[in-house]
Design a protein around this motif. Structure first.
Motif, PDB file in Angstrom:
ATOM      1  N   ASP A 170       0.787  -1.242   0.000  1.00  0.00           N
ATOM      2  CA  ASP A 170       0.000   0.000   0.000  1.00  0.00           C
ATOM      3  C   ASP A 170       0.817   1.288   0.000  1.00  0.00           C
ATOM      4  OD1 ASP A 170      -2.225  -1.589  -0.065  1.00  0.00           O
ATOM      5  OD2 ASP A 170      -2.869  -1.176   1.986  1.00  0.00           O
ATOM      6  N   MET A 171       1.964   1.263  -0.636  1.00  0.00           N
ATOM      7  CA  MET A 171       2.750   2.497  -0.746  1.00  0.00           C
ATOM      8  C   MET A 171       2.271   3.280  -1.968  1.00  0.00           C
ATOM      9  SD  MET A 171       4.706   2.758   1.895  1.00  0.00           S
ATOM     10  CE  MET A 171       6.031   3.886   1.470  1.00  0.00           C
ATOM     11  N   VAL A 172       1.105   3.838  -1.816  1.00  0.00           N
ATOM     12  CA  VAL A 172       0.449   4.610  -2.873  1.00  0.00           C
ATOM     13  C   VAL A 172       0.222   6.032  -2.356  1.00  0.00           C
ATOM     14  CG1 VAL A 172      -0.650   2.576  -3.879  1.00  0.00           C
ATOM     15  CG2 VAL A 172      -1.852   3.856  -2.086  1.00  0.00           C
ATOM     16  N   PRO A 173       0.024   7.006  -3.254  1.00  0.00           N
ATOM     17  CA  PRO A 173      -0.113   8.392  -2.818  1.00  0.00           C
ATOM     18  C   PRO A 173      -1.162   8.615  -1.739  1.00  0.00           C
ATOM     19  CG  PRO A 173       0.249   8.339  -5.172  1.00  0.00           C
ATOM     20  CD  PRO A 173       0.112   6.900  -4.728  1.00  0.00           C
ATOM     21  N   PHE A 174      -2.270   7.902  -1.798  1.00  0.00           N
ATOM     22  CA  PHE A 174      -3.330   8.095  -0.816  1.00  0.00           C
ATOM     23  C   PHE A 174      -2.808   7.915   0.609  1.00  0.00           C
ATOM     24  CE2 PHE A 174      -6.731   6.466   1.908  1.00  0.00           C
ATOM     25  CZ  PHE A 174      -7.739   7.385   1.696  1.00  0.00           C
ATOM     26  N   PHE A 175      -1.943   6.916   0.814  1.00  0.00           N
ATOM     27  CA  PHE A 175      -1.443   6.619   2.153  1.00  0.00           C
ATOM     28  C   PHE A 175      -0.114   7.300   2.464  1.00  0.00           C
ATOM     29  CE2 PHE A 175      -4.105   2.805   1.295  1.00  0.00           C
ATOM     30  CZ  PHE A 175      -4.988   2.947   2.345  1.00  0.00           C
ATOM     31  N   VAL A 176       0.654   7.635   1.443  1.00  0.00           N
ATOM     32  CA  VAL A 176       2.012   8.133   1.675  1.00  0.00           C
ATOM     33  C   VAL A 176       2.086   9.652   1.738  1.00  0.00           C
ATOM     34  CG1 VAL A 176       4.376   8.176   0.770  1.00  0.00           C
ATOM     35  CG2 VAL A 176       3.003   6.077   0.594  1.00  0.00           C
ATOM     36  N   ALA A 177       1.353  10.333   0.883  1.00  0.00           N
ATOM     37  CA  ALA A 177       1.553  11.764   0.661  1.00  0.00           C
ATOM     38  C   ALA A 177       1.499  12.609   1.928  1.00  0.00           C
ATOM     39  CB  ALA A 177       0.538  12.280  -0.361  1.00  0.00           C
ATOM     40  N   TRP A 188       5.157  -5.585  -5.311  1.00  0.00           N
ATOM     41  CA  TRP A 188       4.463  -4.344  -4.964  1.00  0.00           C
ATOM     42  C   TRP A 188       2.979  -4.664  -4.867  1.00  0.00           C
ATOM     43  CZ3 TRP A 188       8.030  -0.580  -4.169  1.00  0.00           C
ATOM     44  CH2 TRP A 188       9.259  -0.699  -4.822  1.00  0.00           C
ATOM     45  N   VAL A 189       2.398  -4.462  -3.692  1.00  0.00           N
ATOM     46  CA  VAL A 189       0.994  -4.813  -3.448  1.00  0.00           C
ATOM     47  C   VAL A 189       0.171  -3.541  -3.328  1.00  0.00           C
ATOM     48  CG1 VAL A 189      -0.617  -6.046  -1.963  1.00  0.00           C
ATOM     49  CG2 VAL A 189       1.721  -6.914  -2.255  1.00  0.00           C
ATOM     50  N   LEU A 190      -0.856  -3.418  -4.162  1.00  0.00           N
ATOM     51  CA  LEU A 190      -1.682  -2.222  -4.205  1.00  0.00           C
ATOM     52  C   LEU A 190      -3.105  -2.527  -3.755  1.00  0.00           C
ATOM     53  CD1 LEU A 190      -0.661  -0.923  -7.754  1.00  0.00           C
ATOM     54  CD2 LEU A 190       0.481  -0.501  -5.573  1.00  0.00           C
ATOM     55  N   PRO A 191      -3.772  -1.546  -3.153  1.00  0.00           N
ATOM     56  CA  PRO A 191      -5.185  -1.737  -2.833  1.00  0.00           C
ATOM     57  C   PRO A 191      -6.007  -1.728  -4.121  1.00  0.00           C
ATOM     58  CG  PRO A 191      -4.535   0.514  -2.358  1.00  0.00           C
ATOM     59  CD  PRO A 191      -3.269  -0.211  -2.746  1.00  0.00           C
ATOM     60  N   ALA A 192      -6.938  -2.657  -4.221  1.00  0.00           N
ATOM     61  CA  ALA A 192      -7.808  -2.710  -5.397  1.00  0.00           C
ATOM     62  C   ALA A 192      -8.996  -1.776  -5.214  1.00  0.00           C
ATOM     63  CB  ALA A 192      -8.294  -4.142  -5.629  1.00  0.00           C
ATOM     64  N   GLY A 193      -9.698  -1.558  -6.303  1.00  0.00           N
ATOM     65  CA  GLY A 193     -10.847  -0.656  -6.269  1.00  0.00           C
ATOM     66  C   GLY A 193     -12.093  -1.316  -5.732  1.00  0.00           C
ATOM     67  N   THR A 194     -12.013  -1.810  -4.517  1.00  0.00           N
ATOM     68  CA  THR A 194     -13.151  -2.470  -3.877  1.00  0.00           C
ATOM     69  C   THR A 194     -13.908  -1.458  -3.027  1.00  0.00           C
ATOM     70  OG1 THR A 194     -11.891  -4.528  -3.760  1.00  0.00           O
ATOM     71  CG2 THR A 194     -13.864  -4.372  -2.383  1.00  0.00           C
ATOM     72  N   PRO A 195     -15.194  -1.263  -3.257  1.00  0.00           N
ATOM     73  CA  PRO A 195     -15.951  -0.285  -2.472  1.00  0.00           C
ATOM     74  C   PRO A 195     -15.843  -0.536  -0.973  1.00  0.00           C
ATOM     75  CG  PRO A 195     -17.242  -1.048  -4.335  1.00  0.00           C
ATOM     76  CD  PRO A 195     -16.040  -1.935  -4.267  1.00  0.00           C
ATOM     77  N   ALA A 196     -15.577   0.517  -0.216  1.00  0.00           N
ATOM     78  CA  ALA A 196     -15.503   0.387   1.236  1.00  0.00           C
ATOM     79  C   ALA A 196     -16.895   0.161   1.809  1.00  0.00           C
ATOM     80  CB  ALA A 196     -14.881   1.650   1.843  1.00  0.00           C
ATOM     81  N   ARG A 197     -16.939  -0.505   2.943  1.00  0.00           N
ATOM     82  CA  ARG A 197     -18.223  -0.799   3.584  1.00  0.00           C
ATOM     83  C   ARG A 197     -18.748   0.440   4.304  1.00  0.00           C
ATOM     84  NH1 ARG A 197     -17.066  -5.244   7.552  1.00  0.00           N
ATOM     85  NH2 ARG A 197     -15.005  -4.272   7.579  1.00  0.00           N
ATOM     86  N   ILE A 216       9.241 -19.242  -3.300  1.00  0.00           N
ATOM     87  CA  ILE A 216       9.543 -18.319  -2.197  1.00  0.00           C
ATOM     88  C   ILE A 216       9.159 -18.955  -0.864  1.00  0.00           C
ATOM     89  CG2 ILE A 216       8.985 -16.084  -1.170  1.00  0.00           C
ATOM     90  CD1 ILE A 216      10.642 -15.868  -3.734  1.00  0.00           C
ATOM     91  N   ASP A 217      10.063 -18.872   0.112  1.00  0.00           N
ATOM     92  CA  ASP A 217       9.731 -19.367   1.451  1.00  0.00           C
ATOM     93  C   ASP A 217       9.857 -18.296   2.534  1.00  0.00           C
ATOM     94  OD1 ASP A 217      12.494 -19.112   1.993  1.00  0.00           O
ATOM     95  OD2 ASP A 217      12.870 -21.262   1.856  1.00  0.00           O
ATOM     96  N   THR A 218      10.416 -17.130   2.175  1.00  0.00           N
ATOM     97  CA  THR A 218      10.637 -16.057   3.148  1.00  0.00           C
ATOM     98  C   THR A 218      10.070 -14.752   2.606  1.00  0.00           C
ATOM     99  OG1 THR A 218      12.691 -17.109   3.917  1.00  0.00           O
ATOM    100  CG2 THR A 218      12.386 -14.772   4.447  1.00  0.00           C
ATOM    101  N   VAL A 219       9.338 -14.023   3.447  1.00  0.00           N
ATOM    102  CA  VAL A 219       8.781 -12.746   3.023  1.00  0.00           C
ATOM    103  C   VAL A 219       9.222 -11.649   3.986  1.00  0.00           C
ATOM    104  CG1 VAL A 219       6.810 -13.688   1.784  1.00  0.00           C
ATOM    105  CG2 VAL A 219       6.590 -13.219   4.220  1.00  0.00           C
ATOM    106  N   LEU A 220       9.645 -10.542   3.407  1.00  0.00           N
ATOM    107  CA  LEU A 220      10.022  -9.350   4.158  1.00  0.00           C
ATOM    108  C   LEU A 220       8.862  -8.373   4.043  1.00  0.00           C
ATOM    109  CD1 LEU A 220      13.606  -8.945   2.613  1.00  0.00           C
ATOM    110  CD2 LEU A 220      12.943 -10.322   4.611  1.00  0.00           C
ATOM    111  N   ILE A 221       8.183  -8.107   5.140  1.00  0.00           N
ATOM    112  CA  ILE A 221       6.983  -7.271   5.118  1.00  0.00           C
ATOM    113  C   ILE A 221       7.357  -5.812   5.339  1.00  0.00           C
ATOM    114  CG2 ILE A 221       4.746  -6.815   6.178  1.00  0.00           C
ATOM    115  CD1 ILE A 221       4.822  -9.467   4.723  1.00  0.00           C
ATOM    116  N   THR A 222       6.951  -4.955   4.401  1.00  0.00           N
ATOM    117  CA  THR A 222       7.185  -3.517   4.504  1.00  0.00           C
ATOM    118  C   THR A 222       5.938  -2.782   4.039  1.00  0.00           C
ATOM    119  OG1 THR A 222       8.050  -3.299   2.238  1.00  0.00           O
ATOM    120  CG2 THR A 222       9.637  -3.858   3.946  1.00  0.00           C
ATOM    121  N   GLY A 223       5.872  -1.480   4.332  1.00  0.00           N
ATOM    122  CA  GLY A 223       4.767  -0.671   3.818  1.00  0.00           C
ATOM    123  C   GLY A 223       3.952  -0.011   4.899  1.00  0.00           C
ATOM    124  N   THR A 224       2.696   0.205   4.595  1.00  0.00           N
ATOM    125  CA  THR A 224       1.799   0.923   5.486  1.00  0.00           C
ATOM    126  C   THR A 224       0.370   0.381   5.323  1.00  0.00           C
ATOM    127  OG1 THR A 224       1.234   3.181   6.200  1.00  0.00           O
ATOM    128  CG2 THR A 224       1.206   2.777   3.842  1.00  0.00           C
TER     129      THR A 224
END
Length: 220
Positions: A44-51, A79-88, A150-158
């Motif tokens: 989720d390192m996208v402008p909405f969360f980072v700026a 790179w994992v991005l939030p999809a355009g899923t309507p919020a509840r 892949i057996d190891t994941v390094l988690i980063t972001g917000t």
């Protein structure tokens, strides 16, 4: 929250380190990694969360350093991005739901990332429709990682205590070796950030700073 880039004053209580040392004979769960079987997961390192988040802005250089080192060593950058899923709306309320509906941005996936990042053609870019990038059926990331061995994941972001923690927990449940990079995740407060680090370190994986992870990559 606005202001110049900054990093969390992160910490794990010494008693937690002592507890793990007594239980398994060492402070950290994972003393080595194989770069070719490791993925840097950037959430989720996208402008909405980072700026407008000084903490999210502050972790950009560390994520970039990790991406360069792991990519050069043969690992995968995801790179994992939030999809355009309507919020509840029932849960968030009308105003907040409309705000979150804009979080995913528009245009090609590569252009939705925070612009300071360098994305290579061999990197992976995926979208998730839940907080976690590892919840079954809500993101293609686990399938991509399995195909690459892949057996190891390094988690980063917000945000540390929401999507990053959710992803770390689910990745651990799926059997991945999880390392949450302590100074490459961002929350809104030190208290929230550190609570997640403690939870992950205690029960789901490891928590280490960027310099430690870079050393693991370089010496493996």
């Amino acid at each position: 929250m606005n202001g110049p880039p900054m990093l969390h004053a992160w910490r794990i209580d010494e008693r937690e380190y002592v507890r793990q040392e007594r239980r398994r004979g060492r402070r950290h769960a994972y003393s080595c990694l194989a770069p070719e079987r490791t993925a840097l997961v950037v959430i989720d390192m996208v402008p909405f969360f980072v700026a407008e988040s000084p903490y999210a802005l502050g972790i950009v250089p560390n994520i970039a350093r990790l991406a360069t080192a792991l990519r050069d060593a043969g690992g995968l950058i995801a790179w994992v991005l939030p999809a355009g899923t309507p919020a509840r709306e029932e849960f968030y309320g009308e105003r907040a739901a409309k705000l979150f509906d804009r979080s995913f941005g528009s245009g090609p996936l590569r252009e939705r990332l925070w612009p300071a990042f360098e994305v290579h053609d061999h990197d992976t870019i995926v979208q998730k429709t839940a907080a976690s990038a590892f919840f079954p059926g809500r993101c293609p990331l686990p399938d991509v990682l399995d195909e690459r061995g892949i057996d190891t994941v390094l988690i980063t972001g917000t945000v540390t205590n929401v999507c990053c923690e959710s992803s770390a927990r689910d990745a651990s449940t799926l059997g991945y070796r999880v390392i949450m990079v302590a100074d490459a995740n961002a929350a809104s407060r030190d208290e929230d950030h550190n609570a997640t680090l403690r939870t992950i370190y205690r029960s789901f994986g490891d928590a280490r700073p960027t310099t430690d992870v870079l050393d693991l990559i370089a010496t493996s």
